[in-house]
Design a protein around this motif. Structure first.
Motif, short mmCIF file in Angstrom:
data_model
loop_
_atom_site.label_atom_id
_atom_site.label_comp_id
_atom_site.label_asym_id
_atom_site.label_seq_id
_atom_site.Cartn_x
_atom_site.Cartn_y
_atom_site.Cartn_z
N UNK A 7 0.82 -1.21 0.00
CA UNK A 7 0.00 0.00 0.00
C UNK A 7 0.85 1.26 0.00
N UNK A 8 2.02 1.20 0.64
CA UNK A 8 2.93 2.34 0.60
C UNK A 8 3.41 2.63 -0.81
N UNK A 9 3.72 1.60 -1.57
CA UNK A 9 4.15 1.78 -2.96
C UNK A 9 3.00 2.32 -3.82
N UNK A 10 1.78 1.82 -3.58
CA UNK A 10 0.62 2.30 -4.32
C UNK A 10 0.38 3.78 -4.02
N UNK A 11 0.45 4.15 -2.75
CA UNK A 11 0.27 5.56 -2.37
C UNK A 11 1.33 6.45 -2.99
N UNK A 12 2.57 5.96 -3.03
CA UNK A 12 3.65 6.74 -3.64
C UNK A 12 3.36 6.98 -5.11
N UNK A 13 2.93 5.93 -5.82
CA UNK A 13 2.61 6.07 -7.24
C UNK A 13 1.49 7.10 -7.42
N UNK A 14 0.46 6.99 -6.58
CA UNK A 14 -0.67 7.92 -6.70
C UNK A 14 -0.25 9.36 -6.42
N UNK A 15 0.62 9.55 -5.44
CA UNK A 15 1.09 10.91 -5.13
C UNK A 15 1.96 11.46 -6.25
#
Length: 92
Positions: A7-15
């Protein structure tokens, strides 16, 4: 723990790919979910299994961390510092 990494990687991509609109978020979410390579997820899973094995052996937190680090691909973090054991090997 692996799900938190994911989820941290997904959030980073989204940001990193955000224009702060809900429509863009909806469009980018499927891309973000598939942006994390499967091999990376497997690495996280293997690391979690190492932690679980260390705790099953009855190790405390510090000892479990040392046990998990034995399987790490990185032996030292700083490119400016060489561990004493490595330096002594070169001195001989």
């Amino acid at each position: 723990m692996a799900i938190e990494y994911f989820l941290g990687q997904v959030k980073k991509y989204l940001c990193d790919n955000c224009d702060y609109t809900f429509n863009t978020l909806k469009d980018n979410m499927p891309i973000a979910l598939t942006s994390v390579p499967l091999q990376t997820i497997w690495r996280w899973e293997h690391q979690i299994h190492r932690w679980m094995d260390a705790y099953r052996m009855g190790l405390g937190t510090a000892d479990a961390q040392l046990q998990v680090k034995k399987f790490s691909s990185r032996q030292y973090k700083s490119h400016r510092h060489i561990p004493d054991a490595v330096a002594q090997a070169f001195d001989q």
